[in-house]
Design a protein around this motif. Structure first.
Motif, mmCIF file in Angstrom:
data_model
loop_
_atom_site.group_PDB
_atom_site.id
_atom_site.type_symbol
_atom_site.label_atom_id
_atom_site.label_comp_id
_atom_site.label_asym_id
_atom_site.label_seq_id
_atom_site.Cartn_x
_atom_site.Cartn_y
_atom_site.Cartn_z
ATOM 1 N N ARG A 125 0.818 -1.201 0.000
ATOM 2 C CA ARG A 125 0.000 0.000 0.000
ATOM 3 C C ARG A 125 0.850 1.250 0.000
ATOM 4 N N VAL A 126 1.882 1.258 0.870
ATOM 5 C CA VAL A 126 2.728 2.451 0.967
ATOM 6 C C VAL A 126 3.391 2.731 -0.375
ATOM 7 N N VAL A 127 3.965 1.680 -0.979
ATOM 8 C CA VAL A 127 4.646 1.889 -2.261
ATOM 9 C C VAL A 127 3.645 2.389 -3.300
ATOM 10 N N ALA A 128 2.473 1.757 -3.350
ATOM 11 C CA ALA A 128 1.482 2.156 -4.356
ATOM 12 C C ALA A 128 1.032 3.600 -4.136
ATOM 13 N N PHE A 129 0.796 3.979 -2.874
ATOM 14 C CA PHE A 129 0.349 5.353 -2.595
ATOM 15 C C PHE A 129 1.439 6.361 -2.918
ATOM 16 N N ILE A 130 2.694 6.019 -2.581
ATOM 17 C CA ILE A 130 3.788 6.952 -2.896
ATOM 18 C C ILE A 130 3.860 7.151 -4.409
ATOM 19 N N PHE A 131 3.742 6.071 -5.155
ATOM 20 C CA PHE A 131 3.779 6.186 -6.617
ATOM 21 C C PHE A 131 2.613 7.034 -7.116
ATOM 22 N N LEU A 132 1.412 6.714 -6.627
ATOM 23 C CA LEU A 132 0.223 7.410 -7.137
ATOM 24 C C LEU A 132 0.278 8.904 -6.850
ATOM 25 N N THR A 133 0.586 9.249 -5.577
ATOM 26 C CA THR A 133 0.573 10.675 -5.227
ATOM 27 C C THR A 133 1.680 11.414 -5.966
ATOM 28 N N SER A 134 2.869 10.784 -6.112
ATOM 29 C CA SER A 134 3.923 11.464 -6.863
ATOM 30 C C SER A 134 3.522 11.609 -8.319
ATOM 31 N N LEU A 135 2.870 10.566 -8.845
ATOM 32 C CA LEU A 135 2.490 10.624 -10.265
ATOM 33 C C LEU A 135 1.516 11.771 -10.530
ATOM 34 N N ILE A 136 0.570 11.970 -9.606
ATOM 35 C CA ILE A 136 -0.387 13.062 -9.817
ATOM 36 C C ILE A 136 0.343 14.385 -9.892
ATOM 37 N N THR A 137 1.204 14.648 -8.887
ATOM 38 C CA THR A 137 1.846 15.963 -8.859
ATOM 39 C C THR A 137 2.946 16.083 -9.916
ATOM 40 N N MET A 138 3.478 14.973 -10.411
ATOM 41 C CA MET A 138 4.543 15.064 -11.404
ATOM 42 C C MET A 138 3.995 15.230 -12.817
ATOM 43 N N THR A 139 2.780 14.739 -13.040
ATOM 44 C CA THR A 139 2.270 14.803 -14.402
ATOM 45 C C THR A 139 1.255 15.924 -14.605
ATOM 46 N N SER A 140 0.894 16.641 -13.532
ATOM 47 C CA SER A 140 -0.022 17.757 -13.752
ATOM 48 C C SER A 140 0.363 18.915 -12.841
#
Lengths: 292, 273
Positions: A125-140
């Motif tokens: 969960r931690v890895v998935a959430f870190i990826f997801l939240t970083s992806l949101i702020t990195m791609t928009s």
């Protein structure tokens, strides 16, 4: 001594301006898809399902062409706490019933199938959430996200949710973070030049610690209120009326791809949540590994 | 300035909410929001204070939004693993400003008599609690001030509402009752002092700060336990010094800032939030 440079630390995510299919998606799509995935991951306690979620998130990260080392940095910074949490989960959550098979027991320490499962799921969960939240702020950009959120909340206006005002609040917040950081730097330097003791922190006396930071915090808030006052005056002088009838500088356009992505993530979430996932140990036992 | 076609959430409120959210983000992004405490996490935070202040000066909706933005920010940028769980990072934070607002609102209007009545009611409740817990413990069948031996008859113990079996449980129950009693007495003393000195506004602001901080601490810790991040036996003692420090700091900071704001607000004249 104190670090006076605040501005350097103030980043809200890190937008990486490259061209990728994820970057091109509408911000609304990204917010919705991320929300579906986060809900799916949050409420799923099957190991296999979580692994599939993690793989899906990794696939999205690869499609977005964001350098993985940026994403991993957040993970590595949190690693010490993560390890501490895992050790505690492994040893102390074994008393939660039903615990499943008990592997190890010594005093109050007990390692069970439940505690191992909890640890593995937490890690995924931690890895998935870190990826997801970083992806949101990195791609928009934050602006895109705010516009997206405003449009997404618009239907709720009917039941009294101030969606436009909410977006404006977020805009103002984001706009004023650097200004206030600059202000804060100035206050810190001013107080330090007057001999304010900003470096020493007293651990055992929270009242003293609070009084120590008052010369920084109170001017910060007062400055913020004064700036708010100026902005209110400027907006009222221009007869600002929020909500109905306002046109937008940025218009968002959903394409077929966006609708497809939303539908696909939603379906994926439903499938993952309601499919009766077998437990990992029973699957492994089916292949002859019955040690788990 | 509220005009007819303007919604309840007007320009002034929007701007103040936004600015307080900016302060919350700033406190979180720099190390300013953290003060050292002797406990495992090592930090007491004042990041929730803008949400409390928003609740006090701009109402529950503002408090909710500032708390939400603060939660969203810590969810998106935190490197602490358990704050990557939205149920820990965002959900509890929504309520900080709301509870702060309602505790402020319910206390700011009271007069001397109401204050003394409130103190009397709390004192009476403390007396009743202590009396019950030392004479008539549910589950420990015998009522006596002498430490009672547990009743071995299962029919007697299982009939009670709270089934306390054995001496250790009874003793723990009594210890908790004493602690609650002491806190209650302290509350009564502080309440009477404030009321005597006509510092009702101060009392309301401090209470709002305490309630807001407790909302944050209790809900976050509760979520951490419910979501299985930490076992309760580990996290509750670990977090106690931090919770205490946060309450003290929040009261001092909130009182100072709200006093400054009221000064500013009375100088300004014109419309209010």
């Amino acid at each position: 001594m104190q670090n006076f440079e605040l501005l350097r630390n103030v980043t809200i995510g890190q937008y990486i301006p490259i061209d990728s299919p994820i970057h091109r998606l509408d911000p609304r799509t990204k917010i919705l898809a991320a929300t579906f995935l986060i809900v799916g991951i949050s409420f799923n306690s099957a190991v296999i399902a979580n692994v599939i979620f993690l793989l899906a998130v990794l696939a999205i990260a690869l499609i977005s062409r964001v350098p993985l080392k940026y994403v991993m940095r957040g993970f590595i910074l949190g690693l010490p706490i993560l390890i501490l949490i895992f050790v505690m989960q492994l040893f102390f959550q074994g008393w939660v019933e039903p615990s499943g098979r008990v592997y190890f027991e010594w005093g109050f320490i007990r390692v069970t199938r439940y505690s191992i499962q909890l640890m593995v799921i937490s890690l995924i969960r931690v890895v998935a959430f870190i990826f997801l939240t970083s992806l949101i702020t990195m791609t928009s950009t934050t602006t895109e996200l705010t516009h997206g959120m405003e449009r997404l909340l618009e239907p709720f206006r009917r039941i009294g949710l101030p969606s436009h005002e909410l977006a404006l609040v977020m805009m103002i917040a984001l706009r004023f973070v650097p200004t206030l950081a600059e202000e804060m730097e100035r206050i810190m330097k001013a107080q330090a030049s007057r001999g304010a003791d900003l470096g020493t922190r007293r651990m055992w006396r929270p009242d003293k610690a609070a009084k120590n930071i008052l010369p920084l915090i109170v001017p910060l808030f007062m400055n913020a209120f004064r700036r708010a006052e100026d902005l209110v005056l400027a907006m009222e002088a221009r007869c600002y009326v929020s909500g109905e009838g306002r046109t937008k500088y940025v218009e968002l356009h959903n394409s077929v791809v966006d609708y497809a992505v939303i539908a696909a993530t939603f379906a994926f979430m439903l499938l993952m949540m309601f499919y009766p996932w077998p437990s990992l140990h029973s699957v492994l036992a089916g292949y002859g590994f019955d040690w788990l | 300035m509220q005009t007819a076609n303007q919604p309840a959430f007007g320009v002034r409120r929007i701007v103040i909410t936004g600015i307080l959210a900016a302060v919350a983000i700033l406190l979180g992004a720099t190390r300013l929001g953290f003060l050292p405490v002797p406990n495992p996490s090592g930090n007491a935070t004042i990041m929730h204070v803008p949400a409390i202040i928003a609740g006090i000066i701009a109402g529950p909706i503002s408090g909710l939004i500032v708390g939400g933005i603060f939660g969203l920010y810590s969810f998106l940028t935190s490197v602490t693993p358990f704050f990557k769980d939205p149920l820990v990072a965002i959900l509890p934070r929504l309520f900080i400003g709301v509870t702060a607002y309602y505790s402020y609102r319910s206390l700011r209007g009271i007069n001397r008599n109401t204050g003394y009545t409130l103190a009397a009611i709390i004192a009476a409740l403390v007396a009743v609690l202590l009396y019950i817990s030392f004479t008539n413990i549910p589950g420990a069948a015998d009522a006596s001030l002498v430490y009672p031996p547990p009743n071995p008859d299962p029919a007697v113990t299982s009939r009670s509402l709270i089934n306390l079996q054995g001496t250790a449980a009874v003793r723990a129950y009594q210890a908790i009752a004493v602690i609650i009693g002491l806190i209650g007495i302290a509350v009564v003393v502080v309440l009477i002092r404030f009321v005597q000195q006509d510092k009702i506004e101060m009392l309301a602001v401090s209470t709002a700060a305490i309630v807001g901080t407790l909302t944050n601490t209790i809900l976050v810790v509760g979520m951490l336990i419910v979501r299985g991040w930490f076992p309760a036996a580990v996290i509750i003692p670990a977090v106690l010094p931090q919770a205490f420090a946060e309450i003290v700091i929040a009261v001092i900071v909130t009182a100072a800032v709200v006093a400054g704001w009221q000064q500013l607000d009375s100088d300004r004249g014109g419309s209010s939030v």
